[in-house]
Enzyme design. Structure first.
Site, PDB file in Angstrom:
ATOM      1  N   ASP A   1       0.108  39.826  27.488  1.00 23.19           N
ATOM      2  CA  ASP A   1       0.271  39.695  26.036  1.00 23.19           C
ATOM      3  C   ASP A   1      -0.537  38.526  25.478  1.00 23.19           C
ATOM      4  OD1 ASP A   1       1.751  37.705  27.201  1.00 23.19           O
ATOM      5  OD2 ASP A   1       3.577  38.035  26.032  1.00 23.19           O
TER       6      ASP A   1
ATOM      7  N   GLU B   1       6.229  26.660  35.725  1.00 23.95           N
ATOM      8  CA  GLU B   1       4.897  26.106  35.946  1.00 23.95           C
ATOM      9  C   GLU B   1       4.988  24.780  36.708  1.00 23.95           C
ATOM     10  OE1 GLU B   1       4.838  28.452  32.058  1.00 23.95           O
ATOM     11  OE2 GLU B   1       6.136  27.019  33.081  1.00 23.95           O
TER      12      GLU B   1
END
Length: 309
Positions: A173, A259
């Site tokens: 996306d 992350e």
């Protein structure tokens, strides 16, 4: 007397014309001045012909490190549209291998057909997210990213080093500039760059001083060890292979911390390599597709044909 001169003039005129024609032919046959061979014979201070310059050397495509792009995907109305947009970008990138991982118990027909016609090197994997991890607020795409990492390690574990390559987590996306792939291809360990339209701001980025990352410009939890979006970093293949246990964690991992949890296993902030003009250029945008309005979609299929959207 006049008639005599006129008659002699008429007699000599043809001979004069013949002499002029002969002289003209001889001058046209005169040899051209000798050309100086390219690359030699030019006097000092004389400009060399552009033809004498060798063509610029281009790096052969085969010598470029391969970019491995891991993309988690799941079934939804905009899935094919977003994969199409991403494939159109990837097709323009030299030596890119797409690792497309479905969140499903089996490969779907839609994605299988799409991969077959994508026109680029692609590995199609699938792994379902356990139902207990699909609650709102929990990290997403963990199993899919780990499946891509496992495939990458399995493929390269028996190959001799060096194995040049770069790993990038490319969500379907997002919007990517082609310049981004040029930047990440020179990654030595872990490279970073800004991401646009993320964290409630126009952009987030690593703060760089003297070529080193010293902090984070972010709108959410700046205290994170690596306050960066998933689309904001790339990892050398050698680093992935030399840290076989580095994966995305479920236990103890909070939303927005995946992350940091991953990067802590393979690098430090001091080792990060700033890209994109010292992290001052946005080359990727977190452009989530607007939720589709299907209010007028009939409950049962009424069309006379079946169309894959």
């Amino acid at each position: 007397m006049k008639s005599l001169l006129f008659s002699r003039f008429l007699l000599l005129l043809p001979w004069v014309l013949i002499v002029i024609i002969v002289l003209d032919i001889d001058s046209s046959r005169a040899p051209l001045p000798a050309r100086v061979p390219s690359g030699g014979g030019a006097g000092r201070g004389e400009p060399r012909s552009s033809a004498a310059r060798p063509p610029p050397q281009r790096r052969p495509e085969a010598a470029l490190p391969t970019i491995y792009a891991i993309t988690p995907t799941y079934s939804r109305p905009v899935q094919k549209a977003e994969l199409t947009r991403l494939a159109n970008t990837f097709r323009q990138v030299a030596r890119l291998h797409w690792i497309l991982v479905e969140d499903a118990a089996a490969r779907s027909e839609l994605v299988t057909r799409f991969v077959a016609g994508a026109g680029l090197p692609c590995t199609h994997l699938h792994v379902p997210t356990p139902r207990r991890y699909k609650r709102p607020g929990l990290p997403r795409a963990t199993e899919q990213r780990n499946a891509g990492l496992a495939w990458l390690r399995q493929r390269h574990q028996h190959l001799p080093p060096p194995q040049p390559g770069v790993l990038f987590f490319a969500d379907d996306d997002n919007t990517y500039s082609l310049e981004l792939f040029q930047e990440m291809r020179t990654t030595r360990k872990v490279s970073v760059w800004p991401v646009g339209l993320v964290g409630g701001r126009r952009y987030e980025r690593p703060v760089v001083e003297n070529g080193k990352v010293v902090g984070w410009y972010t709108g959410w939890r700046a205290d994170r060890p690596f306050a960066i979006d998933m689309a904001g970093f790339a990892v050398s293949l050698q680093v992935i292979l030399s840290h076989p246990k580095a994966v995305f964690k479920r236990r103890g991992s909070q939303p927005g911390m995946q992350e940091s949890d991953f990067l802590k296993q393979i690098t430090t902030v001091e080792e990060l390599e700033p890209k994109a003009n010292n992290c001052t250029k946005v080359l990727v945008w977190h452009t989530r597709t607007e939720k589709v309005n299907l209010a007028n979609e009939p409950k049962y299929h009424l069309d006379t044909v079946t169309i894959e959207v």
